[in-house]
Every structure is written in C-alpha cells, then in structure tokens.
Design an enzyme around this catalytic site. Structure first.
Site, PDB file in Angstrom:
ATOM      1  CG  ASN A  90       2.311  -9.875  -9.456  1.00 53.10           C
ATOM      2  OD1 ASN A  90       1.625 -10.576 -10.185  1.00 53.10           O
ATOM      3  ND2 ASN A  90       1.854  -9.345  -8.337  1.00 53.10           N
ATOM      4  CB  THR A  91       9.193 -10.810  -9.192  1.00 54.50           C
ATOM      5  OG1 THR A  91       8.861  -9.481  -8.770  1.00 54.50           O
ATOM      6  CG2 THR A  91      10.663 -10.858  -9.602  1.00 54.50           C
ATOM      7  CG  ASN A 106       2.144 -12.183  -1.365  1.00 53.95           C
ATOM      8  OD1 ASN A 106       1.389 -11.351  -1.877  1.00 53.95           O
ATOM      9  ND2 ASN A 106       3.460 -12.025  -1.351  1.00 53.95           N
ATOM     10  CE  LYS A 135       2.263 -10.715   2.270  1.00 57.85           C
ATOM     11  NZ  LYS A 135       1.962  -9.286   2.110  1.00 57.85           N
ATOM     12  CG  ASN A 156      -0.975  -6.725  -7.166  1.00 65.10           C
ATOM     13  OD1 ASN A 156       0.196  -6.591  -7.516  1.00 65.10           O
ATOM     14  ND2 ASN A 156      -1.327  -7.444  -6.099  1.00 65.10           N
ATOM     15  CB  SER A 201       5.384 -11.132  -5.178  1.00 66.08           C
ATOM     16  OG  SER A 201       4.802 -10.509  -6.313  1.00 66.08           O
ATOM     17  CG  PHE A 242       8.796  -6.706  -6.007  1.00 70.97           C
ATOM     18  CD1 PHE A 242       7.590  -6.965  -5.378  1.00 70.97           C
ATOM     19  CD2 PHE A 242       9.826  -7.622  -5.833  1.00 70.97           C
ATOM     20  CE1 PHE A 242       7.409  -8.100  -4.597  1.00 70.97           C
ATOM     21  CE2 PHE A 242       9.661  -8.760  -5.052  1.00 70.97           C
ATOM     22  CZ  PHE A 242       8.445  -9.001  -4.434  1.00 70.97           C
ATOM     23  CB  THR A 284       8.048  -5.784  -1.805  1.00 65.19           C
ATOM     24  OG1 THR A 284       7.193  -6.674  -1.112  1.00 65.19           O
ATOM     25  CG2 THR A 284       9.387  -6.426  -2.010  1.00 65.19           C
ATOM     26  CG  PHE A 302      -2.080   0.947   1.103  1.00 66.73           C
ATOM     27  CD1 PHE A 302      -3.296   0.510   0.604  1.00 66.73           C
ATOM     28  CD2 PHE A 302      -1.966   2.269   1.498  1.00 66.73           C
ATOM     29  CE1 PHE A 302      -4.374   1.382   0.488  1.00 66.73           C
ATOM     30  CE2 PHE A 302      -3.027   3.147   1.390  1.00 66.73           C
ATOM     31  CZ  PHE A 302      -4.235   2.704   0.878  1.00 66.73           C
ATOM     32  CG  ASP A 303       3.545   4.341   2.297  1.00 63.71           C
ATOM     33  OD1 ASP A 303       4.029   4.811   1.252  1.00 63.71           O
ATOM     34  OD2 ASP A 303       3.679   4.874   3.415  1.00 63.71           O
TER      35      ASP A 303
END
Length: 342
Positions: free
Chosen positions: A185-186, A250, A221, A116, A183, A120, A91, A69-70
């Site tokens: 997405n990598t 995750n 995680k 999403n 994740s 990263f 991350t 989120f941040d």
C-alpha cells in the site's frame, strides 16, 4: 460476549468499527471498576507451559498481535490484558502521515478476510517513542515489537535513512524490530525486497545495532507473493546480513479463489485473513526447511483457529501473530490458542 456485539460492529465501516472498539476497550481497562482484572480473568491464561524463549526474549506465551492493529501504541496495556504474549506496534514512519484516502479497509465476510490499503497512516516515530517511554517508566513487562517503514514521499534510494531514523528513536523502548518492506500500500515499497536495496537496509541497521550497548533483534517482514527463487534470495540475505529472523507473511495481492463480488474483491490493497492461511504456512515451511532452521520465523497470516496457529508452529514458526482472525473471532481466539497449546 464478542459474538453478541459483532453484528453491531460489522454494521460500521471497518475502520470506524476498529476505533469504536479499541477506544471502549481502553476506557473499560482504565476506568471501569476492576476493568483490568476482569479482562485478565476473562481472557488471559497464565501458565508456565506456554512460555517461550525466542530471540533471547522470554515470551509468556507465543501468541502476539500483529502490526497494524495499534499503529501508534495507544492501546498496548488493554490489548495485553486480552492475553497476548507480545504486541507489535506500527508500522511507524519518521514523519507523521495520513495514509491513503478513505475508505481504505473493506470486509470480505464470505471469505473471512479484509482488504486494506491504509498506507502507513501513523502519528510519526517521535510520538510513538514518547508514548512507549512513558509506558516503560511504569516498569511494564509487556514485550513490544517496533515495526518500521519509510514515508510515502521518501524515494527508495533514500529509504535506508528512514529506517535508521525509526531504529534510532525506538531502540531503547522496544524489545525487537521488524523491517517492513512488504506492504502493498506504499507505492514502490515492495521493490525494496530486491536483493540490492534490502541488503543495504539490513546491513546498515545491523551494523548500527552491533555498536549499541544492548543489541535488539531485527526481523524482516516479507510478502506471501514471493516465488521460491525470491524466497531463496531472502534466506541468503538473512544469513548474509545476520539479522535474526523473518515474519511470514504480510498481506497478499492475490485475488484468486475469493468469493466476494467482483467490485469488492478488486478493491486495491492487501488481502488478509482466511485466504492467506495456506500460503503463509507454505512460506513458513519452505523458509524453515531451506534454511535448516537457521533463524527465527514468526508466523502470521490467516490464523483464525487454534489449529491454524498450531499448524504454523509445526511448519517451523517459533511464535505466531494474529490480526484479521482476531477481528472475526474476538479476544477468545488468543485464549483458545493458548488452551490448545497447553
């Protein structure tokens, strides 16, 4: 108030809506007369009954904001004023990287979920470390976790070096670490959840940690898509490497049961939100029972109500984190969970 504006936010692309909201939140906190006090009076609950001692850290309440989120630690103070007991940033990777091509975030409104494939995207660990150092110099008491990963172009064989770089730069400015190898997405990242590479990463970080003047807790995680046999391996690895705990879970690559149309639900990326609620709780319960509560578990995944949070705590989590539920429900979610816990 959030429900009044949510239809307008949801007309924007999800990523654009995110930055539109958080930038205005920060402006309100920094510049609106009594902005900080108003946010805290609306959303923050201070009550001794909410305090938790976990990982050797005193949390003012057990509800945190999940990583993602941040990512760059730009909104920590205004987000904390919304009542969070802790904020997890990242991350983050050693070098800045743009992430995947846009669009890379999608709302599945019927499923109360997000997909999403951010990849990263972040400004790099040096930028984050400097920002957190400035925040620490203000004597802030906000509990901050650092979620660390590897750069997309770093081969898996060299991944441990990326985690070490992030660990070294953030050690003095975060309260705990989260190793993100889950994740989707990598490319190839989830292969690091296998026993060999994961043990190397965690052992290396923990050995460095032990040599430092003040040791910081390290958590792992994990994905919700692991089989029970893989979860058994994770338990053994956590006990063997002597890290402090697990964040479960995750996002998922599972698309079963989604109501969204075929094109939308088959967008590449990880699913978060309500479709993950049951599975993440199952993983928490399995890990807690399998390990005989030998390590800390932070529960995440599909928390949209106070009941969802309490269910995860009862399953074995010591703390919980929200993200997608926060987007759908707004800041009242944190307050509602805390009121229910009281």
């Amino acid at each position: 108030m959030y429900n009044l504006f949510k239809p307008l936010f949801f007309k924007l692309n999800p990523e654009d809506a995110h930055y539109f909201v958080v930038k205005r939140l920060k402006w309100f906190y920094d510049h609106f007369p009594f902005g900080k006090s108003l946010l805290k009076s609306w959303f923050d609950i201070e009550d001794k009954r909410l305090e938790r001692e976990v990982l050797g850290i005193k949390f003012r309440n057990p509800v945190g904001l999940a990583a993602g989120f941040d990512k760059n630690g730009e909104y920590i103070e205004p987000l904390s004023a919304l009542g969070f007991g802790f904020i997890e940033v990242g991350t983050v990777t050693p070098l800045p990287q743009p992430g995947n091509d846009k669009p890379r975030m999608f709302r599945l409104i019927e499923d109360r979920a997000l997909i999403n494939r951010m990849g990263f995207n972040n400004k790099g660990v040096d930028t984050l470390a400097e920002r957190l150092r400035l925040l620490r110099n203000q004597n802030t008491k906000i509990i901050i976790g650092g979620n660390i990963g590897k750069n997309k172009n770093t081969p898996n064989e060299q991944a441990v070096e990326d985690y070490i770089k992030c660990f070294d730069r953030l050690h003095d400015v975060v309260d705990y670490f989260v190793v993100n190898v889950s994740s989707p997405n990598t490319p190839g990242l989830r292969a690091l959840q296998e026993r060999g590479p994961l043990t190397e990463i965690l052992n290396t970080l923990n050995q460095k940690n032990a040599l430092l003047l003040k040791r910081k807790p390290i958590l792992l995680k994990i994905a919700p898509d692991l089989t029970n046999e893989q979860l058994n391996d994770i338990v053994e690895i956590v006990l063997e490497t002597k890290i402090d705990g697990i964040i479960a879970t995750n996002t998922t690559i599972d698309r079963s049961g989604l109501k969204a149309d075929e094109k939308l639900k088959n967008e590449a990326g990880g699913v978060s939100g309500q479709p993950l609620t049951k599975r993440s709780t199952e993983v928490i319960r399995y890990l807690s029972e399998r390990s005989n509560k030998a390590f800390v578990i932070i529960g995440a995944g599909g928390i949209e109500t106070a009941e969802d949070a309490i269910e995860k705590l009862n399953a074995g989590a010591s703390l919980v984190q929200v993200y997608t539920g926060f987007i759908y429900q707004g800041p009242s979610l944190v307050k509602n969970i805390c009121k229910a816990l009281i």
